[in-house]
Design a protein around this motif. Structure first.
Motif, short mmCIF file in Angstrom:
data_model
loop_
_atom_site.label_atom_id
_atom_site.label_comp_id
_atom_site.label_asym_id
_atom_site.label_seq_id
_atom_site.Cartn_x
_atom_site.Cartn_y
_atom_site.Cartn_z
N UNK A 77 0.83 -1.21 0.00
CA UNK A 77 0.00 0.00 0.00
C UNK A 77 0.87 1.26 0.00
N UNK A 78 1.97 1.23 0.74
CA UNK A 78 2.89 2.37 0.74
C UNK A 78 3.51 2.57 -0.64
N UNK A 79 3.86 1.48 -1.28
CA UNK A 79 4.40 1.57 -2.63
C UNK A 79 3.39 2.14 -3.62
N UNK A 80 2.14 1.71 -3.49
CA UNK A 80 1.09 2.26 -4.36
C UNK A 80 0.89 3.74 -4.09
N UNK A 81 1.01 4.14 -2.83
CA UNK A 81 0.92 5.56 -2.50
C UNK A 81 2.02 6.36 -3.18
N UNK A 82 3.23 5.82 -3.19
CA UNK A 82 4.34 6.50 -3.87
C UNK A 82 4.08 6.59 -5.37
N UNK A 83 3.52 5.54 -5.95
CA UNK A 83 3.18 5.57 -7.37
C UNK A 83 2.15 6.67 -7.63
N UNK A 84 1.18 6.82 -6.73
CA UNK A 84 0.17 7.85 -6.92
C UNK A 84 0.73 9.26 -6.76
N UNK A 85 1.71 9.43 -5.89
CA UNK A 85 2.36 10.73 -5.78
C UNK A 85 3.06 11.05 -7.10
N UNK A 86 3.78 10.08 -7.64
CA UNK A 86 4.43 10.28 -8.94
C UNK A 86 3.44 10.56 -10.05
N UNK A 87 2.33 9.83 -10.04
CA UNK A 87 1.30 10.04 -11.07
C UNK A 87 0.69 11.43 -10.95
N UNK A 88 0.46 11.87 -9.72
CA UNK A 88 -0.11 13.21 -9.53
C UNK A 88 0.84 14.28 -10.04
N UNK A 89 2.14 14.09 -9.82
CA UNK A 89 3.12 15.05 -10.31
C UNK A 89 3.08 15.11 -11.84
N UNK A 90 3.04 13.94 -12.49
CA UNK A 90 3.01 13.90 -13.96
C UNK A 90 1.74 14.56 -14.48
N UNK A 91 0.60 14.21 -13.89
CA UNK A 91 -0.67 14.78 -14.37
C UNK A 91 -0.74 16.29 -14.09
N UNK A 92 -0.21 16.72 -12.97
CA UNK A 92 -0.22 18.14 -12.63
C UNK A 92 0.65 18.93 -13.61
N UNK A 93 1.81 18.36 -13.93
CA UNK A 93 2.71 19.01 -14.88
C UNK A 93 2.04 19.15 -16.25
N UNK A 94 1.20 18.17 -16.61
CA UNK A 94 0.48 18.21 -17.88
C UNK A 94 -0.80 19.04 -17.77
N UNK A 95 -1.05 19.62 -16.61
CA UNK A 95 -2.25 20.43 -16.35
C UNK A 95 -3.52 19.59 -16.50
N UNK A 96 -3.46 18.36 -15.99
CA UNK A 96 -4.60 17.44 -15.98
C UNK A 96 -5.09 17.30 -14.54
N UNK A 97 -6.28 16.74 -14.39
CA UNK A 97 -6.85 16.55 -13.06
C UNK A 97 -6.11 15.48 -12.28
N UNK A 98 -6.04 15.67 -10.96
CA UNK A 98 -5.35 14.71 -10.10
C UNK A 98 -6.27 14.15 -9.02
N UNK A 99 -7.56 14.37 -9.14
CA UNK A 99 -8.49 13.94 -8.09
C UNK A 99 -8.43 12.42 -7.87
N UNK A 100 -8.41 11.66 -8.95
CA UNK A 100 -8.37 10.20 -8.82
C UNK A 100 -7.08 9.78 -8.12
N UNK A 101 -5.98 10.40 -8.49
CA UNK A 101 -4.70 10.08 -7.84
C UNK A 101 -4.76 10.35 -6.34
N UNK A 102 -5.37 11.46 -5.96
CA UNK A 102 -5.46 11.80 -4.54
C UNK A 102 -6.36 10.85 -3.77
N UNK A 103 -7.46 10.43 -4.40
CA UNK A 103 -8.35 9.46 -3.74
C UNK A 103 -7.63 8.13 -3.54
#
Length: 116
Positions: A77-103
């Motif tokens: 679960x901690x590893x998946x959390x780290x993946x979601x942090x990375x995904x949120x960074x990528x999506x944020x940089x692309x100016x995309x929504x990150x709500x799913x990543x945060x959930x």
């Protein structure tokens, strides 16, 4: 509390196994439009991320379900959390929504806190 943790674990497991498996196969035209982030990664990187997501999805459920090496569940679960942090960074940089990543990140944090 145990039932809630199981529900969250199963939802996380399904979400990441499905998402990770989808990264192994080349997307169709429609999926390519919906997954523009694929342009930021090589095919090998996408397969690696997909493998981590599948393993994390299985790891968040199977150890606790079998009673074997249960310490792996909160680690997955901690590893998946780290993946979601990375995904949120990528999506944020692309100016995309990150709500799913945060959930999904919040769900992973709940599993880590509940199972450690």
């Amino acid at each position: 509390m145990n039932v809630l943790l199981w529900i969250i674990q199963i939802l996380l497991g399904v979400a990441f196994v499905v998402s990770g498996a989808g990264k192994f196969f080349p997307p169709g035209e429609r999926a390519r439009e919906q997954q523009a982030y694929r342009e930021d990664f090589t095919p090998a990187q996408l397969r690696g991320i997909g493998a981590l997501e599948v393993l994390g999805g299985l790891g968040v459920v199977l150890p606790w379900a079998t009673g074997i090496a249960t310490f792996l569940t909160p680690l997955a679960a901690a590893g998946l959390g780290l993946i979601m942090i990375g995904a949120a960074v990528v999506h944020r940089r692309r100016k995309e929504g990150i709500a799913v990543n945060l959930v999904l990140l919040a769900m992973a944090v709940i599993v880590v806190a509940g199972r450690f």
